[in-house]
Motif scaffolding. Structure first.
Motif, short mmCIF file in Angstrom:
data_model
loop_
_atom_site.label_atom_id
_atom_site.label_comp_id
_atom_site.label_asym_id
_atom_site.label_seq_id
_atom_site.Cartn_x
_atom_site.Cartn_y
_atom_site.Cartn_z
N ALA A 148 0.84 -1.21 0.00
CA ALA A 148 0.00 0.00 0.00
C ALA A 148 0.87 1.25 0.00
CB ALA A 148 -0.93 -0.02 1.21
N ALA A 149 2.01 1.20 0.71
CA ALA A 149 2.91 2.36 0.73
C ALA A 149 3.48 2.63 -0.66
CB ALA A 149 4.03 2.12 1.74
N ILE A 150 3.81 1.57 -1.37
CA ILE A 150 4.34 1.72 -2.74
C ILE A 150 3.26 2.34 -3.64
CG2 ILE A 150 5.09 0.45 -4.80
CD1 ILE A 150 6.37 -1.60 -2.78
N LEU A 151 2.03 1.83 -3.53
CA LEU A 151 0.94 2.36 -4.36
C LEU A 151 0.63 3.81 -3.99
CD1 LEU A 151 -1.52 -0.71 -4.37
CD2 LEU A 151 -0.07 0.06 -6.27
N ALA A 152 0.68 4.12 -2.71
CA ALA A 152 0.39 5.49 -2.27
C ALA A 152 1.40 6.46 -2.87
CB ALA A 152 0.40 5.58 -0.75
N ARG A 185 3.16 5.91 -5.63
CA ARG A 185 2.98 5.90 -7.09
C ARG A 185 1.81 6.78 -7.52
NH1 ARG A 185 2.50 -0.03 -8.90
NH2 ARG A 185 4.67 0.00 -8.23
N PHE A 186 0.73 6.75 -6.76
CA PHE A 186 -0.49 7.46 -7.18
C PHE A 186 -0.78 8.70 -6.34
CE2 PHE A 186 -1.04 3.06 -8.68
CZ PHE A 186 -1.21 3.31 -10.04
N ASP A 187 0.22 9.11 -5.55
CA ASP A 187 0.12 10.36 -4.80
C ASP A 187 -1.09 10.38 -3.85
OD1 ASP A 187 0.97 12.81 -3.99
OD2 ASP A 187 -0.03 13.91 -5.61
N VAL A 188 -1.15 9.37 -3.01
CA VAL A 188 -2.27 9.24 -2.06
C VAL A 188 -1.73 9.43 -0.64
CG1 VAL A 188 -4.12 7.70 -1.27
CG2 VAL A 188 -3.35 7.61 -3.65
N ASP A 189 -2.55 9.95 0.25
CA ASP A 189 -2.18 10.22 1.64
C ASP A 189 -1.52 9.00 2.30
OD1 ASP A 189 -2.37 10.48 4.55
OD2 ASP A 189 -3.61 12.25 4.15
N LYS A 190 -0.21 9.11 2.57
CA LYS A 190 0.56 7.95 3.05
C LYS A 190 0.14 7.50 4.44
CE LYS A 190 4.86 8.83 0.52
NZ LYS A 190 4.29 9.95 -0.27
N GLU A 191 -0.17 8.47 5.29
CA GLU A 191 -0.47 8.13 6.68
C GLU A 191 -1.82 7.41 6.79
OE1 GLU A 191 -0.22 10.61 10.78
OE2 GLU A 191 1.07 11.24 9.11
N GLY A 201 -15.02 -3.49 -2.07
CA GLY A 201 -15.05 -2.17 -2.68
C GLY A 201 -16.45 -1.59 -2.56
N LYS A 202 -16.64 -0.42 -3.14
CA LYS A 202 -17.96 0.19 -3.21
C LYS A 202 -17.93 1.23 -4.33
CE LYS A 202 -17.62 4.14 0.02
NZ LYS A 202 -17.07 5.02 -1.00
N PRO A 203 -19.08 1.65 -4.85
CA PRO A 203 -19.06 2.72 -5.85
C PRO A 203 -18.46 4.00 -5.26
CG PRO A 203 -21.18 1.60 -5.86
CD PRO A 203 -20.43 1.10 -4.66
N ASN A 204 -17.83 4.78 -6.11
CA ASN A 204 -17.22 6.05 -5.68
C ASN A 204 -16.17 5.90 -4.59
OD1 ASN A 204 -18.57 8.01 -7.32
ND2 ASN A 204 -20.42 7.48 -6.18
N MET A 205 -15.36 4.88 -4.70
CA MET A 205 -14.28 4.73 -3.73
C MET A 205 -13.32 5.91 -3.83
SD MET A 205 -12.86 0.87 -3.35
CE MET A 205 -12.95 0.38 -5.03
N GLY A 206 -12.81 6.32 -2.66
CA GLY A 206 -11.76 7.32 -2.64
C GLY A 206 -10.40 6.65 -2.87
N LEU A 207 -9.37 7.49 -3.00
CA LEU A 207 -8.05 6.96 -3.32
C LEU A 207 -7.49 6.08 -2.20
CD1 LEU A 207 -6.44 10.07 -5.06
CD2 LEU A 207 -6.97 7.86 -6.12
N VAL A 208 -7.73 6.46 -0.95
CA VAL A 208 -7.23 5.64 0.17
C VAL A 208 -7.88 4.26 0.12
CG1 VAL A 208 -7.07 5.43 2.68
CG2 VAL A 208 -6.78 7.68 1.59
N GLU A 209 -9.18 4.22 -0.12
CA GLU A 209 -9.90 2.94 -0.24
C GLU A 209 -9.34 2.11 -1.38
OE1 GLU A 209 -14.40 3.49 0.05
OE2 GLU A 209 -13.66 5.55 0.03
N GLN A 233 0.74 -0.89 -12.19
CA GLN A 233 1.86 0.01 -12.47
C GLN A 233 1.35 1.37 -12.94
OE1 GLN A 233 5.13 -0.49 -11.99
NE2 GLN A 233 4.78 -2.55 -11.22
N ASN A 234 0.19 1.36 -13.62
CA ASN A 234 -0.29 2.58 -14.26
C ASN A 234 -1.67 3.07 -13.82
OD1 ASN A 234 1.88 3.07 -16.18
ND2 ASN A 234 1.23 1.09 -17.02
#
Ligand code: DGI
Ligand code: FE
Ligand code: FE
Length: 189
Positions: free
Chosen positions: A29-33, A35-41, A112-120, A146-147
């Motif tokens: 999850a840290a790697i993906l965060a 990569r996609f500029d998501v709140d790390k904490e 999952g669910k519709p309209n998931m946020g980036l952290v989800e 990767q993308n």
């Protein structure tokens, strides 16, 4: 409570193999965060806690679903669906988690669910692709990850649905809702 408290409390809830899975999800999850500029904490906390209730007994989970007024239709579907919603409430009540993104990421990490946020999305995907996962097709999901979070999640959901149908298990409707939401630009579903 600080990060070490979350780690300690989670570790004592589960056997070693599940704890090691949790640590791999945290790393992935840290790697993906990144990569996609998501709140790390937020991603870190949700990943640590996502399987907090995975080893609760069915009785404990059923009791919690009733007591906390979680969606009762969960009880009509696979037991695997129960630990996320219960962990989300337990994280709030016992560990003081207030952040809605973290709570949702824990709650919905299986369907999952519709309209998931980036952290989800990051926690959902990290859980599917952490390096020890061996399900058929996981490598294709890793490549898409990767993308594109969305494309990777769409493929993971299709594969999960296929797997559940192939073993004659019921698919929780929210799983289809998530797929439809993220695949709305595709013409193949
Ligand atoms: O708790 P984990 O094993 O780390 O992963 P998870 O919380 O994503 O649980 C995955 C399992 O849940 C997987 O074997 C498929 C199963 N499952 C059962 N019913 C459903 C389901 N997954 C989804 N997405 N939808 C269902 O209806
Ligand atoms: Fe889980
Ligand atoms: Fe998990």
């Amino acid at each position: 409570m600080n990060r070490q408290d979350y780690l300690d409390r989670t570790q004592e809830q589960m056997p070693l193999a599940r704890w090691e899975h949790t640590l791999r999800v945290v790393e992935t999850a840290a790697i993906l965060a990144r990569r996609f500029d998501v709140d790390k904490e937020k991603v870190d906390t949700a990943a640590i806690l996502h399987d907090f209730c995975k080893f609760w007994t069915a009785e404990e989970l059923i009791f919690a679903i009733k007591q906390y007024k979680l969606p009762q239709d969960l009880l009509l579907y696979n037991q695997e669906l129960w630990h996320g919603p219960v962990a989300s409430v337990v994280a709030t009540k016992e560990l003081g988690i207030q952040d809605q993104d973290i709570k949702n990421a824990i709650f919905y990490h299986t369907t999952g669910k519709p309209n998931m946020g980036l952290v989800e999305k990051v926690v959902f995907l990290a859980d599917y692709i952490e390096p020890a996962r061996k399900m058929p097709g996981v490598e294709a999901v890793r490549l898409l990850a990767q993308n594109s979070l969305d494309e990777a999640i769409v493929l993971s959901l299709k594969q999960t649905i296929q797997f559940l149908i192939s073993c004659g298990q019921r698919v929780y409707p929210l799983t289809y809702d998530t797929l439809r939401d993220l695949a709305k630009h595709e013409n193949d579903i």
